[in-house]
Design an enzyme around this catalytic site. Structure first.
Site, PDB file in Angstrom:
ATOM      1  N   CYS B 244      44.540  34.691  69.615  1.00  0.00           N
ATOM      2  CA  CYS B 244      44.524  33.410  68.904  1.00  0.00           C
ATOM      3  C   CYS B 244      45.364  33.516  67.626  1.00  0.00           C
ATOM      4  O   CYS B 244      45.229  34.464  66.860  1.00  0.00           O
ATOM      5  CB  CYS B 244      43.094  33.030  68.561  1.00  0.00           C
ATOM      6  SG  CYS B 244      42.951  31.614  67.455  1.00  0.00           S
ATOM      7  N   CYS B 269      42.320  29.278  69.777  1.00  0.00           N
ATOM      8  CA  CYS B 269      41.063  29.185  70.500  1.00  0.00           C
ATOM      9  C   CYS B 269      40.798  27.740  70.899  1.00  0.00           C
ATOM     10  O   CYS B 269      40.929  26.828  70.080  1.00  0.00           O
ATOM     11  CB  CYS B 269      39.906  29.632  69.602  1.00  0.00           C
ATOM     12  SG  CYS B 269      39.823  31.378  69.340  1.00  0.00           S
TER      13      CYS B 269
END
Lengths: 258, 296
Positions: B244, B269
């Protein structure tokens, strides 16, 4: 031929309200035997086929089938799960219109592989190999395996339908006008193919047709139907060369001689 | 209960008590037969079909005054669907709401299962558009019901076969069919297949509501859920090349965010609550400075 019959049909009658589909049909079928049911349209051939293959409930009568374990079972007393399992493993059904018997939106390979997956085969490579083999046996090029049947000609579709039905090694195949709607040269190839497969695999088959030539080429025995009743039943060459009933004589004499 | 006056026109949680009883009966039946689609008399809700009418009815039926509700839409708590459903239940049930997975007792979700493992006192409610996994292969409802009843699931593998034949691998990435407790094949709603393993032996109760199709199904806690596959093409979840960009988490489901028209992009995410928690606890991703936040 073996000692025991494969299929035993007793007094099958189907009524549609007041009208009669077929009346009091009884016969036995032996392993490896090909039976042709002939007659003009409306004579009850397809009704009879649907009743025997449990696609339709007859009004009265019994159909008994010899299971692989040797026991004789009444099809209409089986549970639906068992009957459907029988239909997709031990039996085949070839429709007149291939669109009824094929999944038109999935590839040829998946069409052939469907029955294998239905009985629990979960190995992609093996399924595809079997599908390839079967396409070869029905004379469809290997590189057409990922094409949808929509892209196939009528004759190819019919051959694909046959491969799809035979992949689980059935012992009994029902065919409803398998050559209907095909042109003559394609018909000839298809008949040749079916005859070869039936001989190689020792299949028993019930072929419904209005075409006496199909009956002569494929079948050992034949039944002639008229108005829902069997009027003549015997060896194919006997019925065709020496018809006893006036109606059969009429049928045989109406074939065009080219 | 100072909101009592405002609520005078609605019963608690919008639906009337008879409707909730009917839906609860369907839910109980669904829990008793894991994966089986129970028909129910779906009601008109004040939102269009496709916006979660099934999930909302299930939530309304299991919701109590002491519950804390979280609503997820594509993993996020702040998108239209999530915000409006959360506001809806605040208004008609006056329940506490949260965006934190751990604090919620009921989580209504569209398209994701939270990254944080769920616990036994939580209920996960899915919004389902098409509950029938066999639908696109077999259009007849009578036939699909019979196939479920007789456990004839060969057709499901035909779909996976087609995937491999066309793409060389199983290309189904969402609504990936699963078999529940070795019996019913079930559509896990359009969650990415990344989330399928989370359904297996999950501690929380999972309820699925399809409003337009009028079906409810369920997976009880600690139930076996197996994704269908082939022996030589086993089930695999998506893998991502980079972590992420905001919280540097790996092994989670990421969304692609396009940044400009010159090919700039970032992967973040999809579970916004999970990402925020990680950033709060000091995890820093490669691009977290660019978002204008001060990183501690």
């Amino acid at each position: 031929m073996s000692e025991q019959s494969l299929l035993c049909v007793g007094g099958v009658t189907k009524c549609y309200g007041d009208r009669i589909g077929c009346r009091d049909v009884s016969f036995e079928l032996w392993p490896g035997e090909v039976l042709a049911v002939v007659g003009e349209s409306g004579s009850g051939k397809t009704t009879l086929l649907n009743c025997i293959s449990t696609r339709m409930m007859p009004t009265t009568g019994t159909v008994e089938y010899r299971m692989r374990d040797g026991s004789m079972r009444n099809l209409f007393e089986m549970g639906e799960a068992e009957r459907r399992f029988l239909m997709r493993t031990d039996w085949g059904f070839v429709h007149q219109d291939p669109a009824d018997g094929l999944r038109m939106t999935v590839s040829a390979g998946a069409n052939v592989g469907e029955r294998l997956m239905a009985v629990g085969d979960r190995h992609y490579g093996r399924i595809r190999q079997t599908a390839t083999d079967w396409l070869g046996r029905v004379e469809i090029d290997e590189d057409r395996i990922d094409d949808q049947p929509r892209a196939f000609s009528g004759g190819m579709r019919q051959r694909l339908q046959i491969a799809r039905n035979l992949v689980t090694g059935p012992r009994l195949v029902f065919m409803d006008e398998p050559t209907g709607g095909l042109d003559v040269s394609v018909q000839a190839r298809l008949l040749d193919l079916v005859r070869g497969l039936v001989n190689d695999l020792g299949l028993a088959a019930i072929v419904v047709t209005h075409d006496l030539a199909v009956a002569r080429l494929l079948s050992h025995h034949m039944m002639v139907m008229k108005d829902g009743q069997v009027i003549e039943h015997g060896l194919t060459d006997r019925v065709l060369d020496d018809p006893h009933e006036p109606y059969t004589q009429l049928l045989v004499s109406s074939i065009l001689q080219v | 209960m100072k909101h009592q006056q405002d609520l005078a026109t609605y019963n608690f949680a919008y639906l009337d008590e008879q409707t909730k009883r009917m839906i609860r009966r369907a839910i109980l039946k669904a829990i008793a037969i894991p994966g089986y689609q129970v028909p129910f008399a779906s009601r008109e809700m004040p939102m269009p079909y496709g916006w979660g009418t099934g999930g909302v009815q299930v939530t309304a039926s299991v919701l109590g005054p002491d519950d804390t509700l979280k609503v997820i839409d594509q993993g996020a708590d702040d998108t239209t669907n999530a915000v409006s459903i959360r506001a809806f239940f605040q208004k008609v049930a006056n329940v506490a709401v949260t965006t934190q997975t751990g604090k919620a007792t009921i989580i209504q979700t569209r398209h994701r299962i939270p990254e944080e493992p769920l616990s036994e006192n939580q209920v996960l409610v899915y919004q389902v558009p098409i509950p029938e996994p066999l639908r696109f292969l077999e259009p007849r409802e009578t036939e699909t019901r019979k196939m479920h009843a007789l456990e004839e699931y060969g057709l499901m593998h035909v779909k996976l076969y087609e995937d491999i034949a066309r793409n060389g691998h199983i290309a189904t990435t969402y609504a990936y069919p699963v078999k529940v407790m070795g019996r019913y094949v079930m559509d896990p709603s359009p969650t990415p297949k990344f989330d399928n393993p989370k359904m297996h032996q999950c501690a929380a109760l999972q309820l699925f509501g399809a409003g337009r199709e009028k079906r409810i199904y369920a997976i009880p806690p600690y139930t076996q859920v197996v994704s269908l596959d082939f022996e030589d093409h086993p089930f695999e979840v998506q893998a991502f090349d980079e972590p992420c960009a905001l919280c540097a988490a790996s092994g989670v489901y990421l969304d692609e965010v396009v940044l400009d028209d010159r090919g700039g992009r970032m992967f973040v995410c999809s579970d916004t609550d999970f990402c925020e928690k990680r950033r709060e606890s000091g995890h820093v991703g490669a691009m977290s400075g660019q978002s204008g936040e001060t990183v501690q």
